[in-house]
Enzyme design. Structure first.
Site, PDB file in Angstrom:
ATOM      1  CD  GLU A  75      -2.830  -1.165   2.434  1.00  0.00           C
ATOM      2  OE1 GLU A  75      -2.780  -0.234   3.253  1.00  0.00           O
ATOM      3  OE2 GLU A  75      -3.617  -2.118   2.549  1.00  0.00           O
ATOM      4  CG  HIS A 114      -6.103   0.079   4.728  1.00  0.00           C
ATOM      5  ND1 HIS A 114      -4.892  -0.477   5.011  1.00  0.00           N
ATOM      6  CD2 HIS A 114      -6.815   0.015   5.887  1.00  0.00           C
ATOM      7  CE1 HIS A 114      -4.852  -0.844   6.292  1.00  0.00           C
ATOM      8  NE2 HIS A 114      -6.014  -0.551   6.849  1.00  0.00           N
TER       9      HIS A 114
HETATM   10  C1  MLT Z   1      -6.525  -0.403  11.687  1.00  0.00           C
HETATM   11  O1  MLT Z   1      -5.595  -1.171  11.890  1.00  0.00           O
HETATM   12  O2  MLT Z   1      -7.371  -0.200  12.567  1.00  0.00           O
HETATM   13  C2  MLT Z   1      -6.601   0.325  10.359  1.00  0.00           C
HETATM   14  O3  MLT Z   1      -5.563  -0.091   9.551  1.00  0.00           O
HETATM   15  C3  MLT Z   1      -6.615   1.793  10.583  1.00  0.00           C
HETATM   16  C4  MLT Z   1      -6.202   2.615   9.391  1.00  0.00           C
HETATM   17  O4  MLT Z   1      -6.939   2.723   8.421  1.00  0.00           O
HETATM   18  O5  MLT Z   1      -5.120   3.206   9.422  1.00  0.00           O
END
Ligand code: MLT
Length: 305
Positions: free
Chosen positions: A260, A278
């Site tokens: 990413e 994400h």
């Molecule tokens: C998480 O681990 O809660 C997510 O990856 C949060 C995010 O989007 O950074």
């Protein structure tokens, strides 16, 4: 005043609350090299999944005292190394759970009811009603890998849709799961062969890297569906590409990627995949909870009111 660096978009109200005790710099979209260059100035850094706080960054961060991870996953922070450096790491384990669970259902409904295709064809001026015959969630068997906080919310929502729910999680508390109507399976192949669709809710660790790969896809029913809102890397993307191309896996919704923000061009170009960047935790409510949970931990740590 200590200096605090924010590397990703955080809820404004939280950033304002932090200003009481910290001199704040917000710089989003940085490469690791850019982060390494500016981090020596800061005592505190707040990140989402954007930045990696690895050994190289921590060695450069000579003043660093606190890493705040707005989110649950800690796979982008080298926890062992932070300990040796005396750097305190805080995350927000449950702040995002509901947001992730709701996205799973958004994706599930979209996959089974062709919502994305309906929109795209309408915008092209087509009336594709006959081609858009979907399926109901009611009566389907949902498999959940990882029966922690998110997995349990997903299970409760699935029950409201009258789905059958099977869980796979070697660390789960069976009694609790029985109460919410989840049947826990201990044999992975038996579990994979029994479900219509699979959703993953596990962290990325050494143990879970490529948890789903060629052998696991082979063990799934022909035409099964996959949702991954957990972590890139728990699914082997090459194996998923092959499974989607052959139709072994009918469709997938992938929110998290091995790399990413690059994501996997070949995989996301397949017609039977819904790709998203994400966004599991990206609800206003979750972002607010994340930042205020972090503020509480950081203020407690420094003894600030
Ligand atoms: C998480 O681990 O809660 C997510 O990856 C949060 C995010 O989007 O950074």
């Amino acid at each position: 005043m200590k200096k605090l660096l924010i590397t990703a978009k955080l809820a404004d109200a939280g950033v304002d609350a932090l200003r009481k005790h910290f001199e704040i710099k917000i710089k989003t979209g940085m490469s690791q090299a850019e982060l390494k260059e500016i981090i020596p100035d800061f005592e505190v850094v707040l990140i989402r999944s954007d930045a990696k706080i690895d050994q190289e960054i921590m060695d450069a961060a000579t003043k660093l005292e606190v890493v705040g991870r707005a989110g649950a996953g800690l796979d982008n922070v080298d926890l062992e190394y932070a300990k040796t450096k005396g750097v305190k790491v805080f995350n927000t384990p449950n702040a995002n759970s509901n947001a992730v669970a709701e996205l799973v259902f958004g994706l599930m409904l979209s996959l089974y009811r062709n919502i994305r295709e309906a929109d795209l064809t309408m915008k092209k001026g087509e009336w594709a009603k006959p081609q858009l015959l979907g399926q109901e969630l009611n009566g389907k068997t949902l498999g959940i890998v990882g029966m922690g906080h998110i997995g349990q919310i997903v299970a409760k929502l699935a029950k409201a849709f009258e789905m059958e729910v099977l869980g796979y999680d070697p660390y789960a508390d069976q009694t609790k799961l029985k109460e919410i109507g989840v049947e826990l399976k201990t044999d992975l192949n038996e579990f994979l062969g029994a479900i219509d669709l699979l959703t993953l809710h596990i962290p990325k660790t050494k143990e879970t890297t490529h948890f789903l790969s060629t052998a696991e896809f082979a063990a799934m029913q022909d035409g099964a569906v996959l949702i991954n809102c957990a972590r890139g890397g728990v699914v082997d993307e090459d194996a998923l590409y092959t499974a989607l191309e052959s139709g072994k896996i009918a469709a997938a919704a992938i929110d998290v990627w091995e790399q990413e923000p690059e994501a996997n061009d070949k995989l996301k170009a397949l017609p039977n995949i819904i790709a998203s960047p994400h966004i599991g935790a990206s609800s206003r409510q979750a972002q607010m909870r994340c930042v205020f949970d972090l503020i509480k931990s950081i203020f407690d740590f420094y003894g600030y009111e």
